[in-house]
Structure formats: C-alpha cells, structure tokens
Design an enzyme around this catalytic site. Structure first.
Site, PDB file in Angstrom:
ATOM      1  N   GLU A 134       1.007  -1.122  -0.226  1.00 40.26           N
ATOM      2  CA  GLU A 134      -0.125  -0.134   0.006  1.00 40.26           C
ATOM      3  C   GLU A 134       0.884   1.283  -0.068  1.00 40.26           C
ATOM      4  O   GLU A 134       1.883   1.379   0.411  1.00 40.26           O
ATOM      5  CB  GLU A 134      -0.897   0.042   1.361  1.00 40.26           C
ATOM      6  CG  GLU A 134      -1.912  -1.156   1.448  1.00 40.26           C
ATOM      7  CD  GLU A 134      -2.741  -1.056   2.642  1.00 40.26           C
ATOM      8  OE1 GLU A 134      -3.645  -1.849   2.836  1.00 40.26           O
ATOM      9  OE2 GLU A 134      -2.308  -0.334   3.579  1.00 40.26           O
ATOM     10  N   LYS A 190       2.455   4.657   1.372  1.00 40.85           N
ATOM     11  CA  LYS A 190       2.692   5.048   2.774  1.00 40.85           C
ATOM     12  C   LYS A 190       2.663   6.655   2.481  1.00 40.85           C
ATOM     13  O   LYS A 190       3.426   7.129   1.821  1.00 40.85           O
ATOM     14  CB  LYS A 190       3.761   4.652   3.383  1.00 40.85           C
ATOM     15  CG  LYS A 190       3.958   5.151   4.765  1.00 40.85           C
ATOM     16  CD  LYS A 190       5.308   4.934   5.567  1.00 40.85           C
ATOM     17  CE  LYS A 190       5.212   5.208   7.012  1.00 40.85           C
ATOM     18  NZ  LYS A 190       4.580   6.739   7.130  1.00 40.85           N
ATOM     19  N   ARG A 216      -2.454  10.330  10.381  1.00 41.40           N
ATOM     20  CA  ARG A 216      -3.066   9.308  10.812  1.00 41.40           C
ATOM     21  C   ARG A 216      -4.392   9.540  11.323  1.00 41.40           C
ATOM     22  O   ARG A 216      -4.352  10.307  12.498  1.00 41.40           O
ATOM     23  CB  ARG A 216      -2.129   8.336  11.717  1.00 41.40           C
ATOM     24  CG  ARG A 216      -2.701   6.949  11.975  1.00 41.40           C
ATOM     25  CD  ARG A 216      -2.470   5.852  10.768  1.00 41.40           C
ATOM     26  NE  ARG A 216      -2.711   4.549  11.195  1.00 41.40           N
ATOM     27  CZ  ARG A 216      -1.727   3.786  11.903  1.00 41.40           C
ATOM     28  NH1 ARG A 216      -0.560   4.036  12.093  1.00 41.40           N
ATOM     29  NH2 ARG A 216      -2.298   2.437  12.096  1.00 41.40           N
ATOM     30  N   ARG A 275      -3.360   9.966  15.752  1.00 43.52           N
ATOM     31  CA  ARG A 275      -2.678   8.779  16.306  1.00 43.52           C
ATOM     32  C   ARG A 275      -2.451   9.172  17.665  1.00 43.52           C
ATOM     33  O   ARG A 275      -2.147   7.945  18.456  1.00 43.52           O
ATOM     34  CB  ARG A 275      -1.378   8.718  15.526  1.00 43.52           C
ATOM     35  CG  ARG A 275      -0.465   9.447  15.577  1.00 43.52           C
ATOM     36  CD  ARG A 275       0.985   9.420  14.762  1.00 43.52           C
ATOM     37  NE  ARG A 275       1.552   8.120  15.422  1.00 43.52           N
ATOM     38  CZ  ARG A 275       2.348   7.407  14.594  1.00 43.52           C
ATOM     39  NH1 ARG A 275       2.435   7.517  13.344  1.00 43.52           N
ATOM     40  NH2 ARG A 275       2.903   6.080  14.952  1.00 43.52           N
ATOM     41  N   GLU A 319      -5.524   7.489   6.721  1.00 41.80           N
ATOM     42  CA  GLU A 319      -4.709   8.297   6.452  1.00 41.80           C
ATOM     43  C   GLU A 319      -5.526   9.821   6.008  1.00 41.80           C
ATOM     44  O   GLU A 319      -6.290   9.604   5.093  1.00 41.80           O
ATOM     45  CB  GLU A 319      -3.676   8.508   5.640  1.00 41.80           C
ATOM     46  CG  GLU A 319      -2.327   7.294   6.258  1.00 41.80           C
ATOM     47  CD  GLU A 319      -1.408   8.235   7.109  1.00 41.80           C
ATOM     48  OE1 GLU A 319      -1.397   9.393   7.040  1.00 41.80           O
ATOM     49  OE2 GLU A 319      -0.826   7.622   7.955  1.00 41.80           O
ATOM     50  N   PHE A 366      -7.587   2.312   5.066  1.00 36.92           N
ATOM     51  CA  PHE A 366      -6.713   0.918   4.841  1.00 36.92           C
ATOM     52  C   PHE A 366      -7.177  -0.199   5.804  1.00 36.92           C
ATOM     53  O   PHE A 366      -6.765  -1.187   5.653  1.00 36.92           O
ATOM     54  CB  PHE A 366      -5.371   1.101   4.831  1.00 36.92           C
ATOM     55  CG  PHE A 366      -4.532   1.889   6.057  1.00 36.92           C
ATOM     56  CD1 PHE A 366      -4.599   1.003   7.251  1.00 36.92           C
ATOM     57  CD2 PHE A 366      -4.397   3.161   5.963  1.00 36.92           C
ATOM     58  CE1 PHE A 366      -3.949   1.586   8.295  1.00 36.92           C
ATOM     59  CE2 PHE A 366      -3.705   3.627   7.077  1.00 36.92           C
ATOM     60  CZ  PHE A 366      -3.662   2.801   8.470  1.00 36.92           C
ATOM     61  N   ARG A 383       4.215  -2.321  17.287  1.00 36.32           N
ATOM     62  CA  ARG A 383       4.878  -2.451  16.216  1.00 36.32           C
ATOM     63  C   ARG A 383       4.786  -3.709  15.780  1.00 36.32           C
ATOM     64  O   ARG A 383       5.966  -4.569  15.915  1.00 36.32           O
ATOM     65  CB  ARG A 383       6.559  -1.967  16.172  1.00 36.32           C
ATOM     66  CG  ARG A 383       6.439  -0.297  16.366  1.00 36.32           C
ATOM     67  CD  ARG A 383       7.849   0.204  16.080  1.00 36.32           C
ATOM     68  NE  ARG A 383       7.891   1.542  16.487  1.00 36.32           N
ATOM     69  CZ  ARG A 383       7.417   2.557  15.698  1.00 36.32           C
ATOM     70  NH1 ARG A 383       6.864   2.358  14.421  1.00 36.32           N
ATOM     71  NH2 ARG A 383       7.534   3.935  15.959  1.00 36.32           N
ATOM     72  N   LYS A 425       7.389  -0.995   6.898  1.00 33.69           N
ATOM     73  CA  LYS A 425       7.431   0.467   5.963  1.00 33.69           C
ATOM     74  C   LYS A 425       8.728   0.347   5.272  1.00 33.69           C
ATOM     75  O   LYS A 425       9.592   0.104   6.065  1.00 33.69           O
ATOM     76  CB  LYS A 425       6.982   1.608   6.720  1.00 33.69           C
ATOM     77  CG  LYS A 425       8.000   1.950   7.839  1.00 33.69           C
ATOM     78  CD  LYS A 425       7.537   3.079   8.924  1.00 33.69           C
ATOM     79  CE  LYS A 425       8.490   3.207  10.207  1.00 33.69           C
ATOM     80  NZ  LYS A 425       7.918   4.297  10.803  1.00 33.69           N
TER      81      LYS A 425
END
Length: 520
Positions: free
Chosen positions: A213, A215, A220, A237, A266, A303, A375, A381
């Site tokens: 996807e 970035k 966010r 976020r 986003e 997403f 994470r 990413k």
C-alpha cells in the site's frame, strides 16, 4: 502519595538497564499509589502529563527558586497546580504561569525540582516505555500481562487501565471493550531499508503474497462512524479528537452504508494533479481549529476496519479485514494497494508511490491481526532516505541503559555567511552501544562547557544523519528542523568545513514544495 516517591522511583528506573528491575521499581510505586492516584503516577513515570500541555517551556526554568529542605508536595497537589497553570490564558498569562510554577518549585526539594524540570521539558527518558509500564501494572495488580495489554489496546490509555487493575483485577480489565466513539491506540509498523528486506522480514509461506500500500506523509486518522445517533468522529494517532476541524471529511464519511464502524486510515492534502502536498500543508490544515471554505480540503484514504456493524475485527486476519473494508468503502476512499509475492512488482508500485510525492510503501502480511499500540511484525514500512552531513554542537547525558553516556546530539548545519553553525534539531536515534561509547569519549575531549544535562563541544565532529523531510519549527534559529532524524555513521574523513550548509537544507525545503518563503 508524596512526589518524592515518584522522583525516587524515576531515579531508580533510570539507574538500571535491567527490564525486570525497572518493572519492579514501577510496580512498587504503583502499589503504593493505589487505584485513585495510579493514573497520575503512570503518566508522570511515563514522562507525560494528564493535561498533555500546560504552556511551560525551557524559558520558564531560568529563575527556579531555592529548593525546599524536606519533601511535602503530594501528587494530587502537583496535578492540581499543573491544571491551574494550564488554564491560565489572556493578557499577562506568561507571567502568571511563571509565578504559579515558581510557587510550586519553591515547595519541591532538589530531587523533586530535577524530576519536575525533566518532566515538563520532555526530557524524562528513563526507559519506562509503554511495554515496561504495562508489565509493571500487571505485577502491581497481580494479573496476567496479556490482560493488561489487551485492556490498554482497547482503552487507549495506561492510566485508567492501571486504576481498574489495582481496584478489581482481571474483572476490572475485562470491562474494557472496543467502543465506537472511543479511540484505541493505532497499530504501528516496523521498518526495512528495502522491498527485499521487508519481504524477508515477513517470511511469507510459498505462494502467499503481501499487500503493498502507499505510505502517505499525512495525518493518521482513526474514524468512528455511527448511524444512531448519526455521528462521525475523527481521532489522530495520539487520540486527539479533531472532528470539528474537518467538515469535508465528516460529510464524506457520513454517506457510508454502515450502522457502526471504526476505520483506520490517512488524511492528506493533494494537489490538483493528485500528487501529495508537503506534510506542512496537511498538518496546518488539521491544526486549524476553525474550518473555512478557503482551506485546502483533505483527501481520505482508509486502509483498515477494526469494527463493523456490531462485530469486532481486531483479531481477524488482514485479508478478512480488508475484504470487509472493501464491502462498505468505495475504491476512491481506500488506500491504493496490490497483493503480490513478487518483489519486482512491489518495487514498481513503490516507485510509482514516490513519483506521486508519497513517503514510500507499507508491506503487510495477509494473515496478521490488528495489534493496536504495538509495532507488529506483520506491517513493515519502506521509504527512500535523505541524508546530510552535520556537525555535533552539543550532547545530552543519557538515561537508563545510556546512563553515563552522551546520547542526545544537537545537530548543526554550516552557515558560510557567518562561519558558524545553525542548529536544526536533536536526535538520539540510531546509536549503537559502540557508537555511544565512542562519541562519549570523543565529545568529552571536545567539551568547552557543560551543565547538569548538556556538554557543549567545539564544532568539529561530523555525523551523517538520515531524515524524512524538513519542516517549519520556531524552536530552532533557522525556523526549520529535520523530521525523524537518526544517526547513520560518523564521518571522520570530513572536516566541519565540509559539512552541509544551511543553504542545502533550505533548498530541500523548497524542493519539497513547502508553502511560502523559507524561514530566515
């Protein structure tokens, strides 16, 4: 509870590199605090304020009164003082805040003053990260750490979870559920230097592709939608509610055919040709409290979906969540993506994303659940890298396992007009144990003056810094700063006169298409 107990715990946590010992110190302090004061104690020992910001900066600490001889300040009194300081506004507010801060500091011992200064200046780096604090809450309450982590994910905050765990154990923790209208912590991504490295990290089974996807360099957004009562709420976020600033986003999402839903995505400002505006344009748009027709509209790219029409989807595989997303969200509002096991095709998608002005790509395992606030190994990413050769102007002493080592570097670009250097920010990221030891020895040899926190050095040592972009910042002399700066290596082969100039940095600002004239 006295503030001195928190200050003592903070010193103990900072003084050890052992995770188990940190957890033990924190757990003991939380048990002493009890359910009532646990949220404040958790915030302070995490280096945060329940009030978030109270308008106190470095300049406020120039005239600190002499410390008190004996501890008397309670946690409740400090919290009340911070709330009072934060509520000050209008004419004379700066002087009033300083007077209130001075009165608070006059009641604090030397150790308490040191703790409060570090807390308020954002320099309380002691290794009490969310993961460690969650383990400490579990230990203090005698509950499984998995129960605490799940509750934190769903509540979005450690403080209320600590209070519930200490008051009612597992039963208290299980009262936390995903609620439409209340944000949860977003899932984060690991990093990889290349597409191939990202695929290697995912270690996909043969024949299984990854989702690739865009970035975006946007904001966010976690979006909560309800039909009864009709409501759309948008959270950042950091879980701040920015709904009132984004009427066009709210209006667009109101039309989705859902009863209730929680989406992840986003928001970004785009140019007429569809390419990305600089991050500053998007950030300014979301920071403006009063929306107006003249403002740049934001585009929506969703997403993920975490809840849909009564069903929680957090634990479902990524493929199922995306299928649910596609059922209710039109393609124009979804993040562009391809699913492929071919790194070459992923690279082509990456190159196209970069050509459109985006940061890079996200590469996602198809079977990973949504691990909020962590994470997860299932999201990686990949971004291109900017680098500059900069000069170290000073360094701050580290904490925790970096105790006794110079860690946080003050970075400067060369100014040919004056022969000096212009500070662009700080970083302690990217430093290995070997580099920490090496730079401590080198910088001590270059020291010209130092105080309790910082060693100022002769500007001779050149360091190669990677960063994600240049942003406006009134905090530094040039009016700009590097975004997400991290150390790559030291350049002993270069002299300070060979370092990059402030002109080079300003040219990057221009190349990124930042609005208005570069600050000067």
């Amino acid at each position: 509870m006295l503030l001195s107990e928190i200050a003592r715990t903070s010193r103990a946590v900072a003084g050890t590199s052992a995770r188990k010992a940190k957890i033990g110190f924190l757990a003991e302090c939380l048990r002493d605090a009890g359910p009532g004061e646990a949220p404040i104690v958790v915030a302070y020992l995490s280096g945060e304020l329940p009030q978030r910001q109270i308008g106190v900066g470095y300049a406020s600490f120039r005239d600190i009164p002499p410390p008190a001889a004996e501890p008397s300040l309670t946690v409740a009194e400090v919290d009340a003082a911070f709330s009072e300081i934060g509520a000050v506004s209008g004419k004379g507010s700066v002087a009033r805040r300083r007077a209130l801060l001075s009165a608070l500091m006059a009641r604090a011992t030397h150790a308490e003053q040191d703790f409060l200064i570090r807390l308020l200046s954002g320099e309380l780096r002691q290794g009490a990260l969310d993961g460690v604090m969650a383990e400490a809450i579990a230990s203090a309450a005698g509950v499984p750490s998995a129960e605490v982590r799940r509750a934190v994910m769903l509540r979005g905050s450690l403080g209320p979870v600590a209070s519930a765990a200490l008051a009612d154990g597992v039963d208290g923790l299980r009262r936390f559920t995903l609620q439409v209208g209340r944000p949860i912590k977003p899932m984060l991504a690991a990093s990889a230097p290349s597409i191939e490295d990202a695929y290697a990290k995912l270690d996909l089974p043969p024949g299984m592709g990854a989702a690739i996807e865009w970035k975006l360099d946007g904001i966010r957004a976690q979006i909560h939608v309800r039909s009864d009562p009709a409501e759309v709420r948008v959270f950042t976020r950091t879980l701040d509610d920015i709904t009132s600033r984004l009427p066009e986003v709210v209006e667009e999402l109101r039309t989705l055919p859902v009863r209730d839903a929680v989406f992840d995505g986003e928001l970004i400002a785009l140019r007429p040709d569809g390419s990305a505006q600089p991050f500053q344009v998007t950030a300014a748009r979301t920071a403006t409290r009063a929306a107006s027709p003249s403002q740049v509209p934001l585009s929506i790219f969703l997403f993920d979906v975490l809840h849909l029409d009564g069903a929680d989807l957090l634990d479902r595989p990524g493929t199922e969540r995306h299928a649910a997303l596609a059922r209710v969200v039109p393609e124009r509002l979804r993040m562009p993506r391809v699913v492929t096991g071919d790194p070459a095709r992923a690279r082509a998608f990456f190159d196209d994303a970069i050509a459109r002005g985006h940061e890079g790509v996200m590469i996602k395992s198809p079977d990973t659940p949504y691990t909020a606030g962590r994470r997860g190994a299932g999201w990686i990413k990949v971004k291109p890298r900017h680098t500059l050769d900069l000069v170290v102007l000073a360094a701050e002493w580290g904490h925790g396992r970096r105790q006794g080592l110079l860690s946080n570097l003050h970075l400067g670009a060369r100014d040919p007009a004056t022969g000096g250097f212009v500070m662009l920010g700080k970083t302690f990221k990217g430093l290995t144990d070997e580099l920490l030891a090496w730079q401590t020895e080198k910088l001590r040899a270059l020291a010209v003056r130092e105080d309790d926190w910082t060693v100022h050095v002769r500007p001779e040592l050149v360091v190669e810094i990677a960063f994600d972009g240049v942003q406006r910042s009134p905090r530094y002399p040039a009016g700009i700063a590097l975004r997400f700066a991290r150390v790559l290596r030291y350049r002993e082969d270069k002299t300070a006169q060979e370092a990059d100039t402030i002109g080079t940095v300003l040219s990057l600002w221009k190349e990124e298409g930042s609005p208005g004239e570069p600050p000067g």
